[in-house]
Design a protein around this motif. Structure first.
Motif, PDB file in Angstrom:
ATOM      1  N   GLY A 123       1.186  -1.182  -0.038  1.00 55.97           N
ATOM      2  CA  GLY A 123       0.025   0.067   0.216  1.00 55.97           C
ATOM      3  C   GLY A 123       0.714   1.469   0.626  1.00 55.97           C
ATOM      4  N   PRO A 124       0.680   2.387   1.184  1.00 53.26           N
ATOM      5  CA  PRO A 124       1.399   3.491   0.904  1.00 53.26           C
ATOM      6  C   PRO A 124       2.450   3.376   0.910  1.00 53.26           C
ATOM      7  CG  PRO A 124      -0.457   3.367   2.623  1.00 53.26           C
ATOM      8  CD  PRO A 124      -0.101   2.077   1.900  1.00 53.26           C
ATOM      9  N   CYS A 173      -6.802   0.990   9.807  1.00 54.33           N
ATOM     10  CA  CYS A 173      -5.388   0.255  10.986  1.00 54.33           C
ATOM     11  C   CYS A 173      -5.987   0.434  11.317  1.00 54.33           C
ATOM     12  CB  CYS A 173      -5.518   2.148  11.803  1.00 54.33           C
ATOM     13  SG  CYS A 173      -6.708   1.642  13.677  1.00 54.33           S
ATOM     14  N   SER A 223      -3.780  -8.296   6.524  1.00 52.91           N
ATOM     15  CA  SER A 223      -3.084  -7.428   7.496  1.00 52.91           C
ATOM     16  C   SER A 223      -3.420  -8.251   8.080  1.00 52.91           C
ATOM     17  CB  SER A 223      -4.102  -5.721   8.175  1.00 52.91           C
ATOM     18  OG  SER A 223      -4.312  -5.459   6.805  1.00 52.91           O
ATOM     19  N   THR A 283      -3.841  -2.675   5.200  1.00 51.31           N
ATOM     20  CA  THR A 283      -5.000  -2.069   4.298  1.00 51.31           C
ATOM     21  C   THR A 283      -6.382  -3.433   3.938  1.00 51.31           C
ATOM     22  OG1 THR A 283      -3.854  -3.820   2.665  1.00 51.31           O
ATOM     23  CG2 THR A 283      -3.244  -1.483   3.177  1.00 51.31           C
ATOM     24  N   LEU A 331      -1.314   9.320   1.476  1.00 48.67           N
ATOM     25  CA  LEU A 331      -1.194   9.411   2.967  1.00 48.67           C
ATOM     26  C   LEU A 331      -0.127   8.773   4.471  1.00 48.67           C
ATOM     27  CD1 LEU A 331      -3.708   7.839   5.499  1.00 48.67           C
ATOM     28  CD2 LEU A 331      -3.079   5.544   4.251  1.00 48.67           C
ATOM     29  N   SER A 349     -10.216  -1.200  -2.665  1.00 53.05           N
ATOM     30  CA  SER A 349      -9.651  -1.268  -1.916  1.00 53.05           C
ATOM     31  C   SER A 349      -9.377   0.034  -0.979  1.00 53.05           C
ATOM     32  CB  SER A 349      -7.954  -1.653  -2.676  1.00 53.05           C
ATOM     33  OG  SER A 349      -8.218  -2.591  -3.443  1.00 53.05           O
ATOM     34  N   THR A 350      -8.579  -0.273   0.291  1.00 51.83           N
ATOM     35  CA  THR A 350      -8.703   0.660   0.813  1.00 51.83           C
ATOM     36  C   THR A 350      -7.973   0.887   2.437  1.00 51.83           C
ATOM     37  OG1 THR A 350     -10.355   2.739   2.220  1.00 51.83           O
ATOM     38  CG2 THR A 350     -11.140   0.364   2.834  1.00 51.83           C
ATOM     39  N   GLN A 351      -7.763   1.620   2.797  1.00 53.69           N
ATOM     40  CA  GLN A 351      -6.643   1.833   3.876  1.00 53.69           C
ATOM     41  C   GLN A 351      -6.985   2.416   5.424  1.00 53.69           C
ATOM     42  OE1 GLN A 351      -3.152   1.843   2.499  1.00 53.69           O
ATOM     43  NE2 GLN A 351      -4.211   1.135   0.899  1.00 53.69           N
ATOM     44  N   LYS A 404     -12.789  -1.294   8.527  1.00 51.37           N
ATOM     45  CA  LYS A 404     -13.112  -0.311   6.961  1.00 51.37           C
ATOM     46  C   LYS A 404     -13.486   0.531   7.168  1.00 51.37           C
ATOM     47  CE  LYS A 404     -14.681  -0.767   2.637  1.00 51.37           C
ATOM     48  NZ  LYS A 404     -15.566  -0.732   2.902  1.00 51.37           N
ATOM     49  N   HIS A 442      -0.453   0.341  11.103  1.00 53.46           N
ATOM     50  CA  HIS A 442      -1.457   0.154  10.354  1.00 53.46           C
ATOM     51  C   HIS A 442      -1.942  -1.240   8.914  1.00 53.46           C
ATOM     52  CE1 HIS A 442      -0.764   0.393   5.102  1.00 53.46           C
ATOM     53  NE2 HIS A 442      -1.797   1.378   5.533  1.00 53.46           N
ATOM     54  N   ILE A 446      -5.466   6.454  -1.556  1.00 57.09           N
ATOM     55  CA  ILE A 446      -4.465   5.817  -2.153  1.00 57.09           C
ATOM     56  C   ILE A 446      -3.299   5.881  -3.124  1.00 57.09           C
ATOM     57  CG2 ILE A 446      -5.759   3.316  -1.213  1.00 57.09           C
ATOM     58  CD1 ILE A 446      -6.931   3.247  -3.723  1.00 57.09           C
TER      59      ILE A 446
END
Length: 498
Positions: A89-90, A224, A163, A181, A115, A220-222, A200, A179, A208
């Motif tokens: 991801g990031p 924690c 994750s 995803t 991000l 898809s998203t980000q 989520k 973090h 992103i």
């Protein structure tokens, strides 16, 4: 034992675990500890726990020694709190990002993702990389040629994924927040398996950029993984927002989530279900769902067993088309990096090659039909949320697999990507449709598998109602006096370090 590993550490492991992320940040701001002392304690925790569970690939020693080494803002709400970035991801400028793959060994991006800049500005000090399955396309970070991430509650079981490492480290008390995803449950599923909190967020929350957008990635998203609701709320409050040039506008609540969660929600109408088309929970998981539903009722909410009127079979089929076609293009982009026309069999896991083979030539017409099915599914859930405030389901429908359960792994020899995904949906039945619809879902560590491993329970809401989920989660947290997992601790945990 609850003594520290090293007498030079700032606090005992019991004291360490007693503070969440914002709690540690408050100690830093008050001058009771420095950000570097907190980072050193986190590094010692990783050293003590990681050999048993393998959740961290690399610790950035310079960031541990100097909380500003990565450009972290010491004035941010997290005040230099140590933080792990999932190895997917990031990107972090100058740091390796290998995405759980032999193919990307040594890959070192030159720039921060958007991000990443938000994470640093929020005062989170990125001190290392956490594990993920190859390209995030699997239920477990489990390839012996790379690493095998294990569940801290019982190391004979998987942490699930994708994750994986972040959930393991938070679950084991190493860090209060890390973090993740989520493209189909990759935050919520491992959080549920490891006894942590996983949100989520709604579409249009986290960027992103610059490599992708919500238009190109669709699902898809980000986010924690955390141990307290307020840490998750603070992360979303301070890391959300779109980069310049986003395909769509990004939304912000009128009242920050950290303020919203201070008050209980109004009396909510909660619909409870687990039989979703071809998939249903095991009897034990269904019984745990019923128990948790009664708990929500005891909080004053109206609870009823009702299944949303959704064509689930069509929804899962569209989701499979999305995954296969999206991931095939991800692989194409990776091949372009090295001027290749097909994935090398010695550097790609077998199912990821099968997905590429079966998805690379999917037509625009097929994708357009998929989008129509997405639309129909989103409208059906939208109609349900006109009647119900919250939908309650388990996070997973089956038991957490043992290590080396190959049917869920991309190291499998299954020749069919379609069949492989259909089997995954039987396990992860309740998470991927939030990604399809862009709605929020949150896994809470409220239940237990028959073998004692954690079992997440998931609350869902309409798109943009993330604050309501967090409010309800905070009400639950207060009602149980912060004792998630019934106050139990996993076998592998910082408070058991000697």
């Amino acid at each position: 034992m609850t003594d520290t590993i090293d007498a030079s550490l700032t606090m005992s492991w019991d004291e360490w675990y007693a503070h969440d992320g914002l709690g540690l940040a408050q100690l830093i701001r008050a001058g009771d500890v420095t950000a570097e002392e907190v980072a050193a304690q986190a590094a010692h925790a990783i050293k003590g726990v990681n050999p048993k569970v393998c959740g961290v690939i690399e610790v950035f020693d310079d960031a541990v020694a100097d909380s500003a080494a990565n450009g972290t803002n010491p004035q941010g709400p997290f005040a230099g709190l140590p933080f792990l970035m999932k190895d997917l991801g990031p990107t972090v400028a100058g740091r390796l990002q290998e995405q759980g793959s032999l193919y990307l060994k040594g890959n070192r991006p030159e720039k921060d993702a958007f991000l990443t800049t938000k994470i640093k500005q929020a005062g989170l000090n990125i001190i290392g990389r956490s594990t993920t399955p190859e390209f995030g396309c699997c239920s477990s970070a489990e390839n012996p040629a790379v690493y095998v991430t294990r569940n801290p509650w019982d190391t004979g079981f998987t942490s699930c994924g994708s994750s994986a490492g972040s959930s393991v480290m938070v679950g084991a008390g190493v860090l209060p927040i890390a973090h993740g995803t989520d493209g189909g449950g990759s935050i919520r599923i491992p959080a549920g398996c490891c006894g942590a909190i996983g949100l989520k967020s709604s579409r249009g929350t986290f960027s992103i950029a610059p490599a992708n957008s919500d238009f190109s990635s669709v699902v898809s998203t980000q986010g924690c993984i955390s141990r307290t609701v307020r840490d998750t709320a603070a992360f979303v409050d301070h890391c959300r927002g779109g980069a310049p040039g986003e395909f769509m506008p990004f939304w912000h609540p009128e009242t920050p989530f950290l303020e919203q969660i201070q008050n209980d929600p109004r009396r909510l109408k909660i619909a409870v279900s687990h039989e979703w088309g071809p998939y249903a929970a095991t009897p034990h998981i269904a019984a745990e769902l019923t128990r948790v539903a009664k708990f929500f009722e005891s909080l004053g909410h109206s609870v009823e067993f009702v299944t949303p009127k959704v064509d689930f079979e069509k929804a899962y089929a569209a989701q499979t088309t999305c995954y296969i076609s999206n991931f095939a293009q991800v692989v194409n982009n990776l091949l372009r990096m090295k001027g290749l026309d097909k994935p090398p069999e010695d550097l790609f896991e077998p199912m990821n090659i099968r997905i590429w083979e079966q998805g690379k030539d999917i037509s625009y017409t097929t994708r357009a039909d998929m989008q129509l099915d997405f639309n129909e599914t989103a409208r059906a859930f939208g109609a349900a949320f006109q009647e119900w405030d919250i939908l309650l389901t388990p996070t997973t429908a089956r038991e957490t697999p043992t290590i080396s359960t190959t049917e869920y792994l991309t190291t499998t020899d299954n020749p069919s990507a379609l069949n492989w995904f259909e089997n995954l949906w039987g396990f992860f039945a309740y998470t991927p449709l939030n990604n399809l619809c862009g709605t929020p879902g949150m896994s809470l560590p409220l239940a237990v598998h028959a073998n004692g491993l954690p079992l997440g329970m998931q609350i869902h809401a309409a798109q943009g109602n993330d604050g309501l989920l967090l409010q309800l989660a905070a009400q639950v947290e207060r009602a149980i006096e912060g004792k998630w997992n019934q106050g139990r601790l996993p076998q592998v945990h910082v408070t058991k370090l000697g």
